[in-house]
Design an enzyme around this catalytic site. Structure first.
Site, short mmCIF file in Angstrom:
data_model
loop_
_atom_site.label_atom_id
_atom_site.label_comp_id
_atom_site.label_asym_id
_atom_site.label_seq_id
_atom_site.Cartn_x
_atom_site.Cartn_y
_atom_site.Cartn_z
N GLY A 141 0.83 -1.15 0.03
CA GLY A 141 0.03 -0.05 0.05
C GLY A 141 0.69 1.21 -0.06
O GLY A 141 1.98 1.17 -0.30
N LEU A 201 0.48 3.49 -2.23
CA LEU A 201 0.74 3.40 -3.59
C LEU A 201 1.29 4.73 -4.24
O LEU A 201 0.85 5.89 -3.94
CB LEU A 201 -0.45 3.01 -4.48
CG LEU A 201 -1.07 1.57 -3.86
CD1 LEU A 201 -2.18 1.15 -4.70
CD2 LEU A 201 0.06 0.49 -3.75
N HIS A 202 2.18 4.46 -4.94
CA HIS A 202 2.66 5.75 -5.82
C HIS A 202 2.93 5.18 -7.37
O HIS A 202 2.64 4.21 -7.60
CB HIS A 202 4.10 6.26 -5.22
CG HIS A 202 5.15 4.96 -5.00
ND1 HIS A 202 5.72 4.38 -5.88
CD2 HIS A 202 5.50 4.38 -3.67
CE1 HIS A 202 6.50 3.39 -5.38
NE2 HIS A 202 6.32 3.45 -4.22
N GLY A 242 5.48 4.01 -8.79
CA GLY A 242 6.13 2.67 -9.17
C GLY A 242 5.21 1.59 -9.00
O GLY A 242 5.11 0.88 -10.10
N HIS A 243 4.15 1.68 -7.98
CA HIS A 243 3.34 0.59 -7.98
C HIS A 243 2.43 0.62 -9.36
O HIS A 243 2.00 -0.50 -9.85
CB HIS A 243 2.51 0.58 -6.65
CG HIS A 243 3.11 0.70 -5.50
ND1 HIS A 243 3.31 1.66 -4.70
CD2 HIS A 243 3.60 -0.45 -4.70
CE1 HIS A 243 3.94 1.42 -3.50
NE2 HIS A 243 4.40 0.24 -3.64
N SER A 260 9.41 5.31 -3.47
CA SER A 260 9.19 4.61 -2.42
C SER A 260 8.17 5.13 -1.15
O SER A 260 8.04 6.35 -1.13
CB SER A 260 10.67 4.60 -1.64
OG SER A 260 10.42 3.71 -0.30
N SER A 261 7.46 4.00 -0.76
CA SER A 261 6.50 4.56 0.08
C SER A 261 7.20 5.19 1.28
O SER A 261 6.55 6.17 1.81
CB SER A 261 5.96 3.36 0.51
OG SER A 261 5.13 2.65 -0.31
N ARG A 262 8.34 4.83 1.67
CA ARG A 262 9.03 5.30 2.82
C ARG A 262 9.51 6.82 2.52
O ARG A 262 9.75 7.54 3.37
CB ARG A 262 10.07 4.54 3.28
CG ARG A 262 9.82 3.09 3.93
CD ARG A 262 11.10 2.20 4.26
NE ARG A 262 10.63 1.27 4.99
CZ ARG A 262 10.57 0.17 4.31
NH1 ARG A 262 10.68 0.14 3.05
NH2 ARG A 262 10.03 -0.95 4.84
P1 AMP Z 1 6.03 -2.50 -1.67
O1 AMP Z 1 4.73 -1.80 -1.43
O2 AMP Z 1 7.17 -1.52 -1.36
O3 AMP Z 1 6.18 -3.55 -0.95
O4 AMP Z 1 6.22 -2.68 -3.11
C1 AMP Z 1 5.42 -3.42 -4.11
C2 AMP Z 1 5.99 -3.64 -5.33
O5 AMP Z 1 6.20 -2.62 -5.95
C3 AMP Z 1 7.25 -4.28 -5.07
O6 AMP Z 1 7.46 -5.32 -6.23
C4 AMP Z 1 8.34 -3.36 -5.43
O7 AMP Z 1 9.58 -3.77 -5.89
C5 AMP Z 1 7.59 -2.25 -6.36
N1 AMP Z 1 7.88 -0.98 -6.33
C6 AMP Z 1 8.23 -0.12 -5.12
N2 AMP Z 1 8.86 1.02 -5.64
C7 AMP Z 1 8.91 0.90 -6.87
C8 AMP Z 1 9.53 1.84 -7.70
N3 AMP Z 1 10.00 2.90 -7.43
N4 AMP Z 1 9.69 1.36 -9.14
C9 AMP Z 1 9.26 0.11 -9.58
N5 AMP Z 1 8.53 -0.79 -8.64
C10 AMP Z 1 8.53 -0.34 -7.44
#
Ligand code: AMP
Length: 284
Positions: free
Chosen positions: A31, A33-34, A36-37, A187-189
């Protein structure tokens, strides 16, 4: 978009779609979400007939309770974003739904040395937790394609290993890193960073870029790593966990590059209590 909180409801829907001959893509997320997601969602829409996104902040992959407690939760916004971008299904389970018998590992995943390198050495048990949740999601959704981001490069390699270890019938598709216009990997962070810290955090992608420019056969890898670490500290980071130039498949550290091996450069560093990671593929 359908929203399912219960496994049985999701299973019924997915199996009815599969009976109609539709293929299914799964995008697991935690979650907040940005873009990237959303890029993963769009890649799934391209590759599969039905796209299932899961949002689940998996407690078993956090080794730091503070990080877990501070993980941003923005479900209402996430639902709107997913709907706007054509996602078919959101799976939003509770911890009880995902782990009805408790969060203890039901099986140990024999991942080999990659489990303990880099992220694994700083986050003990992290990859066991990642395998546990992804295995569970694969079992529930039974997708044809699993889409994950290069942003978590080691995670992709670990999941690839798990898929082959368990002979799972799913295709793993890696999606490249999505960055802000200035180069910072989304990044969510990042939501926990001030504008000034976000500016400072640019050094991670810059340092990786510099390694990419300088790496040559027979150049000392240790010196490139050291230069990168120093530049990250100078930019205002309090700690660098690692800068590593490693084999692109096993993540084994490399001392001198032979000019042939597929290499990746990876970094993890702390700024104001927030741990950021980034990577770049140095050679295909
Ligand atoms: P997370 O919500 O951080 O667990 O990420 C979920 C999925 O999104 C994982 O497969 C991550 O590698 C991918 N993800 C997170 N940030 C990015 C980004 N900046 N670009 C591409 N994929 C991402």
């Amino acid at each position: 978009m359908y929203l399912f909180k219960k496994i049985e409801d999701l299973r019924q829907y997915v199996s009815s779609q599969k009976q109609e001959g539709k293929t299914v893509g799964l995008v697991p997320t935690m979650g907040a979400l940005h873009d990237g997601h959303i890029t993963l969602i769009k890649a799934s829409i391209q590759s599969a007939d039905i796209t299932v996104c899961s949002i689940f902040v998996n407690p078993t992959q956090f080794n730091d309770i503070n990080d877990f407690n501070k993980y941003p939760i923005t479900v209402d916004k996430d639902v709107v974003l997913l709907e706007e971008n054509g996602c078919d299904v959101l799976f939003l389970p509770s911890v009880q739904e995902m782990y009805p018998h408790g969060t203890a590992l039901q099986q140990k995943y024999e991942l080999g040395p990659i489990e303990h390198r880099l992220e694994g050495s700083y986050r003990p048990r992290h990859f066991q937790g990642v395998c546990q949740v992804v295995h569970r999601l694969l079992d529930i959704v039974q997708p044809d394609i699993l889409l994950m981001g290069q942003k978590d490069y080691q995670q992709i390699k670990v999941i690839q290993k798990m898929i082959s270890l368990l002979h799972l019938h799913v295709r793993l598709q890696m999606v490249g890193i999505v960055r802000a216009a200035n180069g910072l990997a989304l990044s969510s962070r990042n939501a926990r960073l001030s504008d000034r810290e976000k500016e400072a955090a640019l050094i991670l992608s810059r340092a990786l870029q510099k390694i990419k420019e300088k790496i040559r056969p027979n150049v000392s890898v240790a010196i490139l790593q050291e230069e990168a670490e120093k530049s990250i500290i100078r930019a205002g980071f309090e700690k660098v966990d690692y800068v590593s130039i490693a084999d692109g498949d096993t993540l084994e550290p490399v001392d001198i590059w032979d000019g042939k091996k597929r290499l990746v450069a990876l970094v993890a560093a702390w700024i104001d209590g927030v741990r950021l990671i980034d990577n770049t593929i140095l050679s295909e």
